[in-house]
Design a protein around this motif. Sequence first.
Motif, PDB file in Angstrom:
ATOM      1  N   ARG A 588      32.016  53.762  56.508  1.00  0.00           N
ATOM      2  CA  ARG A 588      30.554  53.862  56.367  1.00  0.00           C
ATOM      3  C   ARG A 588      30.117  54.552  55.079  1.00  0.00           C
ATOM      4  NH1 ARG A 588      29.312  49.780  58.819  1.00  0.00           N
ATOM      5  NH2 ARG A 588      27.137  50.416  58.474  1.00  0.00           N
ATOM      6  N   ASN A 589      30.997  54.675  54.108  1.00  0.00           N
ATOM      7  CA  ASN A 589      30.581  55.164  52.794  1.00  0.00           C
ATOM      8  C   ASN A 589      29.884  54.040  52.031  1.00  0.00           C
ATOM      9  OD1 ASN A 589      31.341  57.856  52.719  1.00  0.00           O
ATOM     10  ND2 ASN A 589      33.382  57.450  51.884  1.00  0.00           N
ATOM     11  N   PRO A 590      28.815  54.347  51.289  1.00  0.00           N
ATOM     12  CA  PRO A 590      28.151  53.311  50.495  1.00  0.00           C
ATOM     13  C   PRO A 590      29.026  52.851  49.330  1.00  0.00           C
ATOM     14  CG  PRO A 590      27.182  55.461  50.045  1.00  0.00           C
ATOM     15  CD  PRO A 590      28.127  55.655  51.193  1.00  0.00           C
ATOM     16  N   VAL A 591      28.917  51.570  48.985  1.00  0.00           N
ATOM     17  CA  VAL A 591      29.674  50.976  47.881  1.00  0.00           C
ATOM     18  C   VAL A 591      28.686  50.452  46.845  1.00  0.00           C
ATOM     19  CG1 VAL A 591      31.291  49.159  47.199  1.00  0.00           C
ATOM     20  CG2 VAL A 591      31.605  50.371  49.374  1.00  0.00           C
ATOM     21  N   TYR A 592      28.870  50.873  45.595  1.00  0.00           N
ATOM     22  CA  TYR A 592      27.953  50.512  44.512  1.00  0.00           C
ATOM     23  C   TYR A 592      28.670  49.684  43.448  1.00  0.00           C
ATOM     24  CZ  TYR A 592      24.230  53.642  46.103  1.00  0.00           C
ATOM     25  OH  TYR A 592      23.219  54.235  46.821  1.00  0.00           O
ATOM     26  N   LEU A 593      27.911  48.789  42.848  1.00  0.00           N
ATOM     27  CA  LEU A 593      28.356  48.074  41.656  1.00  0.00           C
ATOM     28  C   LEU A 593      27.705  48.747  40.457  1.00  0.00           C
ATOM     29  CD1 LEU A 593      29.637  45.770  40.038  1.00  0.00           C
ATOM     30  CD2 LEU A 593      27.630  44.365  40.592  1.00  0.00           C
ATOM     31  N   ALA A 594      28.518  49.353  39.603  1.00  0.00           N
ATOM     32  CA  ALA A 594      28.023  49.986  38.381  1.00  0.00           C
ATOM     33  C   ALA A 594      28.337  49.080  37.198  1.00  0.00           C
ATOM     34  CB  ALA A 594      28.680  51.347  38.186  1.00  0.00           C
ATOM     35  N   GLY A 595      27.398  48.986  36.265  1.00  0.00           N
ATOM     36  CA  GLY A 595      27.593  48.093  35.134  1.00  0.00           C
ATOM     37  C   GLY A 595      27.251  46.660  35.494  1.00  0.00           C
ATOM     38  N   THR A 596      27.601  45.754  34.603  1.00  0.00           N
ATOM     39  CA  THR A 596      27.172  44.359  34.729  1.00  0.00           C
ATOM     40  C   THR A 596      28.355  43.421  34.904  1.00  0.00           C
ATOM     41  OG1 THR A 596      25.273  44.811  33.301  1.00  0.00           O
ATOM     42  CG2 THR A 596      25.895  42.508  33.583  1.00  0.00           C
ATOM     43  N   ILE A 597      28.194  42.454  35.813  1.00  0.00           N
ATOM     44  CA  ILE A 597      29.103  41.311  35.889  1.00  0.00           C
ATOM     45  C   ILE A 597      28.399  40.144  35.213  1.00  0.00           C
ATOM     46  CG2 ILE A 597      30.304  39.686  37.388  1.00  0.00           C
ATOM     47  CD1 ILE A 597      30.386  41.837  39.538  1.00  0.00           C
ATOM     48  N   SER A 682      33.980  36.097  38.276  1.00  0.00           N
ATOM     49  CA  SER A 682      33.827  36.404  36.855  1.00  0.00           C
ATOM     50  C   SER A 682      34.603  37.673  36.499  1.00  0.00           C
ATOM     51  CB  SER A 682      32.352  36.595  36.498  1.00  0.00           C
ATOM     52  OG  SER A 682      32.229  37.083  35.167  1.00  0.00           O
ATOM     53  N   GLU A 683      35.313  37.626  35.380  1.00  0.00           N
ATOM     54  CA  GLU A 683      36.078  38.783  34.898  1.00  0.00           C
ATOM     55  C   GLU A 683      35.438  39.379  33.653  1.00  0.00           C
ATOM     56  OE1 GLU A 683      40.140  37.473  34.499  1.00  0.00           O
ATOM     57  OE2 GLU A 683      40.129  36.518  36.479  1.00  0.00           O
ATOM     58  N   LEU A 684      34.204  38.971  33.372  1.00  0.00           N
ATOM     59  CA  LEU A 684      33.503  39.402  32.168  1.00  0.00           C
ATOM     60  C   LEU A 684      32.469  40.469  32.491  1.00  0.00           C
ATOM     61  CD1 LEU A 684      32.991  35.824  30.743  1.00  0.00           C
ATOM     62  CD2 LEU A 684      34.427  37.583  29.696  1.00  0.00           C
ATOM     63  N   GLY A 685      32.211  41.330  31.526  1.00  0.00           N
ATOM     64  CA  GLY A 685      31.233  42.395  31.712  1.00  0.00           C
ATOM     65  C   GLY A 685      31.900  43.752  31.778  1.00  0.00           C
ATOM     66  N   ASN A 686      31.150  44.728  32.243  1.00  0.00           N
ATOM     67  CA  ASN A 686      31.638  46.110  32.305  1.00  0.00           C
ATOM     68  C   ASN A 686      31.527  46.670  33.720  1.00  0.00           C
ATOM     69  OD1 ASN A 686      32.224  46.455  29.466  1.00  0.00           O
ATOM     70  ND2 ASN A 686      30.013  46.500  29.110  1.00  0.00           N
ATOM     71  N   GLY A 687      31.846  45.857  34.709  1.00  0.00           N
ATOM     72  CA  GLY A 687      31.641  46.268  36.088  1.00  0.00           C
ATOM     73  C   GLY A 687      32.701  47.209  36.631  1.00  0.00           C
ATOM     74  N   ILE A 688      32.253  48.156  37.455  1.00  0.00           N
ATOM     75  CA  ILE A 688      33.138  49.044  38.215  1.00  0.00           C
ATOM     76  C   ILE A 688      32.584  49.146  39.632  1.00  0.00           C
ATOM     77  CG2 ILE A 688      34.026  51.397  38.486  1.00  0.00           C
ATOM     78  CD1 ILE A 688      33.982  51.736  35.513  1.00  0.00           C
ATOM     79  N   LEU A 689      33.450  48.997  40.612  1.00  0.00           N
ATOM     80  CA  LEU A 689      33.067  49.144  42.014  1.00  0.00           C
ATOM     81  C   LEU A 689      33.323  50.592  42.425  1.00  0.00           C
ATOM     82  CD1 LEU A 689      31.974  47.023  43.989  1.00  0.00           C
ATOM     83  CD2 LEU A 689      34.293  46.762  44.880  1.00  0.00           C
ATOM     84  N   ILE A 690      32.321  51.232  43.030  1.00  0.00           N
ATOM     85  CA  ILE A 690      32.404  52.669  43.318  1.00  0.00           C
ATOM     86  C   ILE A 690      32.102  52.937  44.792  1.00  0.00           C
ATOM     87  CG2 ILE A 690      31.460  54.951  42.780  1.00  0.00           C
ATOM     88  CD1 ILE A 690      30.711  53.920  40.026  1.00  0.00           C
ATOM     89  N   GLU A 691      33.018  53.650  45.446  1.00  0.00           N
ATOM     90  CA  GLU A 691      32.774  54.155  46.801  1.00  0.00           C
ATOM     91  C   GLU A 691      32.250  55.583  46.675  1.00  0.00           C
ATOM     92  OE1 GLU A 691      35.177  55.531  50.868  1.00  0.00           O
ATOM     93  OE2 GLU A 691      36.279  54.932  49.057  1.00  0.00           O
ATOM     94  N   VAL A 692      31.075  55.828  47.245  1.00  0.00           N
ATOM     95  CA  VAL A 692      30.412  57.129  47.130  1.00  0.00           C
ATOM     96  C   VAL A 692      30.469  57.848  48.471  1.00  0.00           C
ATOM     97  CG1 VAL A 692      28.215  58.282  46.612  1.00  0.00           C
ATOM     98  CG2 VAL A 692      28.881  56.218  45.346  1.00  0.00           C
ATOM     99  N   ARG A 693      30.705  59.146  48.422  1.00  0.00           N
ATOM    100  CA  ARG A 693      30.677  59.953  49.642  1.00  0.00           C
ATOM    101  C   ARG A 693      29.283  59.874  50.257  1.00  0.00           C
ATOM    102  NH1 ARG A 693      31.769  64.336  47.371  1.00  0.00           N
ATOM    103  NH2 ARG A 693      33.975  63.831  47.122  1.00  0.00           N
TER     104      ARG A 693
END
Length: 749
Positions: A588-597, A682-693
């Motif tokens: 149940r931790n939120p998951v964010y997409l940081a940057g752009t795909i 897509s493998e282009l862009g500067n994306g990072i997937l982040i799990e936040v507390r």
Amino acid sequence: MYNIIEGTNEELTKIASGLGLTYDEIVMLRNYFRGLGRNPTDIEIQAIAQGWSEHSCYKSSKLYLKKYFSGLKSDYTILTMEDDAGVISFDSNYAYVVKMESHNHPSAVEPYGGAATGVGGIIRDVLCMGAQPVALVDSLYFGDPDNEKGNLTERFIINRVVGGIRDYGNRVGIPTVAGSVNFNPIYNGMPLVNAGCIGIVRKDHVVRSRISKEGDLLIVCGGRTGRDGIHGVNFASKILKADNEENRNAVQLGNPIIKEPLIHAILEANEAGIIDGMKDLGGGGLSSAVSEMLFAGDMSGIINLDRVLLKDSNMEPWEIWVSESQERMFLAIDPSNLEKIKKIFGKWGIEYSVIGETLKSPNLIIQHNGEKILDMDLSFLTGGPVYARSYRKPEKVEKTVLDREPENYRNFILEFLSNPNICSRFNIVRQYDFTVRGDTIVKPFAGMPNHETHSDATIIKPVEESYQGLCLTSGSIPEMVGIDPYWGTMHVLSEGYRNILSSGGTPHSVVDALNFGNPANPETMYRFIESIHAISDFCRATGLPLVSGNVSFYNETEWEILPTPNMLLIGKIEDIRKAKTVEAKHSRNPVYLAGTILPDLAGSQYSSAMHTRHSILPHMDINELIALKDDIDSSKDYIESMHDISTGGLLMSILEMSFGSHYGIEADISSIPGRTNEKLFSELGNGILIEVRKSDEEKFRKSFSRSKLEKIGVTIEGEVRIMENGRYILSEKSNKLRSVWEKGLDSYI
């Protein structure tokens, strides 16, 4: 004796071909020796031939490397592009030493020995700076694993290359901790083996690859000199030809059992302060090591070849001089320290011989059995020609291409997971001892025991009394660089940069290993120049120093490889206890997409699977990447896990975060721009997937203020669910997906 001063054009052409020189170069030699009024001796012309090879003198790349790479330093670099390896400040007392080089041609002919000696050579490059080697890195590029054409099947090449790396690293006791593996039919019969090494040294114990003291003794220690590896640098400076016995003779023979005590002996001698200069005997053997170390220190010397310890007593003098036999080091010491180093070598069972001494003179002199057999100006011997190769942008029709979507996403994903470029690397990496020495903090695999997933970067702790660490990541994306060498290289660097960020580190330095085809081809030179231009622009924009590098040309057989700039990025982490790993940590931790795909599939593994040919590669936003770094720096305390979006796209980032623990991810990709396949693959862009507390979500959002941020899901128990516009694209147990992913290489390795 080579009669070049009176030779006909036909005779000169034949001599040049046998030595790996061009006709113009043999004419230069003819004119030089006409000025001396004599023909060259065998050893003189052999020494020049190897010294003027592409591998040794960088005659096709030197001009452009100076243009683009000059000044790429920082206030914490100590030595860059000056000696055998880069030296960079780690803390107030220590520096780390790093180098990466290719060993492609030998690995194509004799995969086991070629790969093993690639590892051995890169260890010596770091050792000769006075550093303790602490970690190895290997980035490998193979052909289609099902290919059975050619002298060697691709499966044989793969297994023997991996075996050579495994056996050398494991036996010498240095962990192989990071790297990459890529499969593409373009590398059929022409594998790329890029080996890197990281070492640690006290700043006051750094040794230079030069000697400036007159009267120093010159010593060769370690393995004996034999006929293995003769003409190795010449062999690596031309297009590989099949069924040529000379190819096999040019491959060196490694011996890690000698290397391990040699490392101890060299480090003990360095600790005692008795080494004035040091160089490893790799490509070019004594000819390169002696000439380069003396010339760099504005010295010369007199060498007695009959004092060199030999494997074969009937070797010709020129063979002794250019032999590339392994496990040898070349040292300069003060005569007063001879007894001290003799005791150290005796303690470790290391053979050595004093082969000469340094002189303040322009000419190098070599004697054999009392006869002078070489007397030449060192500047001429080591200089080599410099070419301003012509270059031309390849002609192509640029058009936008849309990849078709699969009829059934679930079925396609299950098949995609077993793709050799997507599946787990367990079969390869688990052959390497990546924990020996006990300094590997974040391993190549992260997560629960027997339930691991791929790490973005490896973290090592090189200094026992410090919690500071180094983050290591290495690789390339040849499919992208092949479309656009400038922007493809930029995307390669972006991925490495984000690997460091995702591990909790700060990017600190860059090392290149540049693998290209024939430099006489103007289109090849265009790709090379565009690629190094991108490296230069990236380093200047991010403030990262380029600390060492390597250029490997002539990587082709019946066809030319894709341009493959392999980039090793090193990051620093101030406290290894705060490192981030890939696997999801809690439910149940939120998951964010940081940057752009970027909504484009150019250069992606999805596009390769669909057999789509792209001709345009979108640009990489360097400003977004830098902003992403600043945002992650200010929000690390609220982050549980991170994974960059690269090979396999967002889909594989979601899955790999799920594969390392009991927790999967439920994601809604509706708001991400693009078609469904572009969003997922897509493998282009500067994306990072982040799990936040979960308890820190609001603090995280407030601190992450400079770059694009979007909440796309939450972690859940044991499943992966991906939804778009109210429908599930994928809903499956994580373990079922993982069971396909982890077995993808079982048929090959």
